[in-house]
Design an enzyme around this catalytic site. Structure first.
Site, mmCIF file in Angstrom:
data_model
loop_
_atom_site.group_PDB
_atom_site.id
_atom_site.type_symbol
_atom_site.label_atom_id
_atom_site.label_comp_id
_atom_site.label_asym_id
_atom_site.label_seq_id
_atom_site.Cartn_x
_atom_site.Cartn_y
_atom_site.Cartn_z
ATOM 1 N N LEU A 12 0.830 -1.206 0.000
ATOM 2 C CA LEU A 12 0.000 0.000 0.000
ATOM 3 C C LEU A 12 0.864 1.255 0.000
ATOM 4 C CD1 LEU A 12 -2.734 1.428 0.203
ATOM 5 C CD2 LEU A 12 -2.576 1.201 2.696
ATOM 6 N N ALA A 72 2.496 -2.468 9.078
ATOM 7 C CA ALA A 72 1.802 -3.471 9.906
ATOM 8 C C ALA A 72 2.593 -4.763 9.864
ATOM 9 C CB ALA A 72 0.393 -3.725 9.374
ATOM 10 N N TYR A 137 -3.715 -12.052 14.380
ATOM 11 C CA TYR A 137 -3.661 -10.908 13.455
ATOM 12 C C TYR A 137 -4.929 -10.061 13.610
ATOM 13 C CZ TYR A 137 -3.729 -8.366 8.984
ATOM 14 O OH TYR A 137 -3.801 -7.390 8.010
ATOM 15 N N LYS A 141 -5.131 -6.239 15.079
ATOM 16 C CA LYS A 141 -5.591 -5.168 14.185
ATOM 17 C C LYS A 141 -6.832 -4.483 14.765
ATOM 18 C CE LYS A 141 -4.252 -4.134 10.606
ATOM 19 N NZ LYS A 141 -3.238 -3.096 10.218
ATOM 20 N N TRP A 162 -7.450 -9.059 1.382
ATOM 21 C CA TRP A 162 -6.833 -9.836 0.303
ATOM 22 C C TRP A 162 -6.089 -8.928 -0.683
ATOM 23 C CZ3 TRP A 162 -10.384 -14.489 -1.428
ATOM 24 C CH2 TRP A 162 -10.903 -15.111 -0.285
HETATM 25 N N1 LIG Z 1 -1.847 -7.748 2.771
HETATM 26 C C1 LIG Z 1 -3.125 -8.033 2.917
HETATM 27 O O1 LIG Z 1 -3.651 -8.978 2.329
HETATM 28 C C2 LIG Z 1 -3.988 -7.164 3.809
HETATM 29 C C3 LIG Z 1 -5.324 -7.536 4.013
HETATM 30 C C4 LIG Z 1 -6.117 -6.730 4.833
HETATM 31 C C5 LIG Z 1 -5.578 -5.598 5.420
HETATM 32 N N2 LIG Z 1 -4.277 -5.282 5.214
HETATM 33 C C6 LIG Z 1 -3.737 -4.102 5.892
HETATM 34 O O2 LIG Z 1 -3.353 -3.164 4.891
HETATM 35 C C7 LIG Z 1 -2.217 -2.425 5.351
HETATM 36 C C8 LIG Z 1 -1.128 -2.453 4.290
HETATM 37 O O3 LIG Z 1 -0.768 -3.814 4.082
HETATM 38 P P1 LIG Z 1 0.378 -4.199 3.033
HETATM 39 O O4 LIG Z 1 0.004 -5.513 2.452
HETATM 40 O O5 LIG Z 1 0.678 -3.045 2.155
HETATM 41 O O6 LIG Z 1 1.589 -4.444 4.042
HETATM 42 P P2 LIG Z 1 3.075 -4.942 3.706
HETATM 43 O O7 LIG Z 1 3.308 -4.961 2.233
HETATM 44 O O8 LIG Z 1 3.308 -6.170 4.512
HETATM 45 O O9 LIG Z 1 3.939 -3.735 4.293
HETATM 46 C C9 LIG Z 1 3.956 -3.436 5.649
HETATM 47 C C10 LIG Z 1 5.179 -2.611 5.917
HETATM 48 O O10 LIG Z 1 5.229 -2.303 7.321
HETATM 49 C C11 LIG Z 1 6.583 -2.252 7.676
HETATM 50 N N3 LIG Z 1 6.766 -2.377 9.121
HETATM 51 C C12 LIG Z 1 6.596 -3.482 9.893
HETATM 52 N N4 LIG Z 1 6.893 -3.206 11.183
HETATM 53 C C13 LIG Z 1 7.240 -1.888 11.219
HETATM 54 C C14 LIG Z 1 7.654 -1.014 12.252
HETATM 55 N N5 LIG Z 1 7.773 -1.424 13.519
HETATM 56 N N6 LIG Z 1 7.944 0.274 11.937
HETATM 57 C C15 LIG Z 1 7.844 0.707 10.662
HETATM 58 N N7 LIG Z 1 7.474 -0.078 9.625
HETATM 59 C C16 LIG Z 1 7.166 -1.369 9.911
HETATM 60 C C17 LIG Z 1 7.191 -3.419 6.925
HETATM 61 O O11 LIG Z 1 8.569 -3.276 6.830
HETATM 62 P P3 LIG Z 1 9.473 -4.614 6.560
HETATM 63 O O12 LIG Z 1 9.125 -5.049 5.196
HETATM 64 O O13 LIG Z 1 10.835 -4.059 6.699
HETATM 65 O O14 LIG Z 1 9.084 -5.584 7.629
HETATM 66 C C18 LIG Z 1 6.490 -3.303 5.574
HETATM 67 O O15 LIG Z 1 7.220 -2.512 4.659
HETATM 68 C C19 LIG Z 1 -1.840 -3.031 6.706
HETATM 69 O O16 LIG Z 1 -2.400 -2.264 7.727
HETATM 70 C C20 LIG Z 1 -2.490 -4.391 6.681
HETATM 71 O O17 LIG Z 1 -2.775 -4.877 7.973
HETATM 72 C C21 LIG Z 1 -3.471 -6.022 4.410
#
Ligand SMILES: NC(=O)c1ccc[n+]([C@@H]2O[C@H](COP(=O)([O-])OP(=O)(O)OC[C@H]3O[C@@H](n4cnc5c(N)ncnc54)[C@H](OP(=O)(O)O)[C@@H]3O)[C@@H](O)[C@H]2O)c1
Length: 300
Positions: A12, A72, A137, A141, A162
């Site tokens: 994101l 996250a 998780y 959240k 997703w």
């Molecule tokens: N992915 C899904 O399917 C999904 C589904 C529903 C909701 N969401 C929500 O949508 C949002 C975006 O998800 P996404 O898939 O874009 O996530 P993502 O690609 O997993 O990216 C999350 C980022 O958070 C960083 N991070 C983790 N711990 C941290 C910390 N302590 N301080 C600073 N940065 C930190 C990670 O860094 P590193 O890479 O260095 O660990 C990573 O770059 C999240 O809130 C997630 O819960 C996602």
């Protein structure tokens, strides 16, 4: 306008930066208020959002008008075996950001998940339906939502599901890799939800954040399917000759004992979007088709 995007290396986080740079997403232009916005994207090295003092200091000196938390711990199975660590990132850290936003007079967007719901009702969930997470998780959240709303009076919580973006790991890329290497893959067919493009989500987040209609939103691409349906659409769209064998969650759990429990039916309805800025989220198959077309160029 100055905008802070945390989780700048994530799926994101990358789409938010791309859209703010280009002034439009795959579904259209973003509000004019973002023209010439200065965007600061941080990763864990620049700003560890679990460090409350560091967050407060960074936000205080940054002069931000808007903070969007794209960071996250998103590994659902990983959260199950490390709930304390997940709680720090998914619950306490959004609280840190929300508190800092409140002090700075900034708006705050916390992104959340369909997994806050138990998945026991066979109808798409709306924003004020009762929650009841079945995984670590989901629990962490949900606590993040609560802390964000409690700490910041200008807070938007946007639940999605997703998710797949051009940068980072996701189900679509995993299926494409497996589909290239294998003749068949086994995928769960009794968990239903909404595949969602991170580009579309970023577009809607920016529309929401330009308003003062604070509170909880659902934001997923339109239409409900199973993981197996999603996998089949990926194989077909990517032209991969790989059969999708459908299995039950029970069969999957037996073969993968470390996997977390997931809701059976976690489809969301974007009701609040419909009643505010408008629901522009595309049918999930349309968004996936654009993604598969653009992916080779995006990966360079
Ligand atoms: N992915 C899904 O399917 C999904 C589904 C529903 C909701 N969401 C929500 O949508 C949002 C975006 O998800 P996404 O898939 O874009 O996530 P993502 O690609 O997993 O990216 C999350 C980022 O958070 C960083 N991070 C983790 N711990 C941290 C910390 N302590 N301080 C600073 N940065 C930190 C990670 O860094 P590193 O890479 O260095 O660990 C990573 O770059 C999240 O809130 C997630 O819960 C996602």
């Amino acid at each position: 306008m100055r905008i802070l995007v945390t989780g700048g290396n994530g799926q994101l986080g990358n789409e938010l930066q791309r859209i703010l740079r280009e002034g439009c997403s795959e579904i259209g232009s973003i509000p004019a208020v973002y023209a010439n916005a200065e965007v600061v994207a941080t990763d864990i090295e620049t700003l560890d959002i679990t460090d409350a003092d560091a967050v407060m200091a960074y936000v205080a000196q940054g002069g931000f008008d808007l903070i969007i938390n794209g960071a996250a711990m998103t590994n659902v199975d990983g959260c199950e075996t490390a709930e304390d660590a997940a709680y720090r990132v998914n619950a306490e850290a959004p609280g840190n950001l929300a508190r800092a936003a409140e002090v700075a007079g900034a708006k705050f967007v916390q992104v959340s998940t369909d997994y806050v719901f138990p998945g026991t009702e066979p109808e798409p969930r709306v924003e004020d339906d009762p929650t009841g997470p079945v995984s670590a998780y989901g629990r962490t959240k949900l606590a993040g939502e609560e802390r964000s709303l409690a700490e910041c009076s200008r807070c938007f919580v946007v639940r999605t599901a997703w998710l797949y973006g051009y940068v980072g790991k996701n189900f679509v890329k995993t299926m494409m890799r497996l589909g290239t290497d294998r003749d068949e893959v086994t995928v769960v067919d009794d968990q239903l939800g909404n595949p969602t493009s991170a580009n579309d989500l970023a577009h809607e987040i920016l529309k929401i954040a330009a308003t003062e209609d604070y509170g909880v939103y659902h934001c997923t691409n339109e239409g409900t399917c199973s993981w197996a349906d999603f996998a089949e659409a990926v194989m077909e769209g990517a032209g991969l000759d790989c059969a999708v064998v459908r299995c039950t969650s029970e069969e999957y759990a037996a073969a993968n004992p470390a996997s977390a429990r997931r809701p059976a039916y976690s489809s969301l309805r974007n009701k609040r979007l419909e009643g505010t800025v408008g629901n522009e989220m595309r049918p999930w198959r349309d968004a996936l088709s654009t993604y598969l077309k653009n992916l080779p160029e995006m990966e360079g």
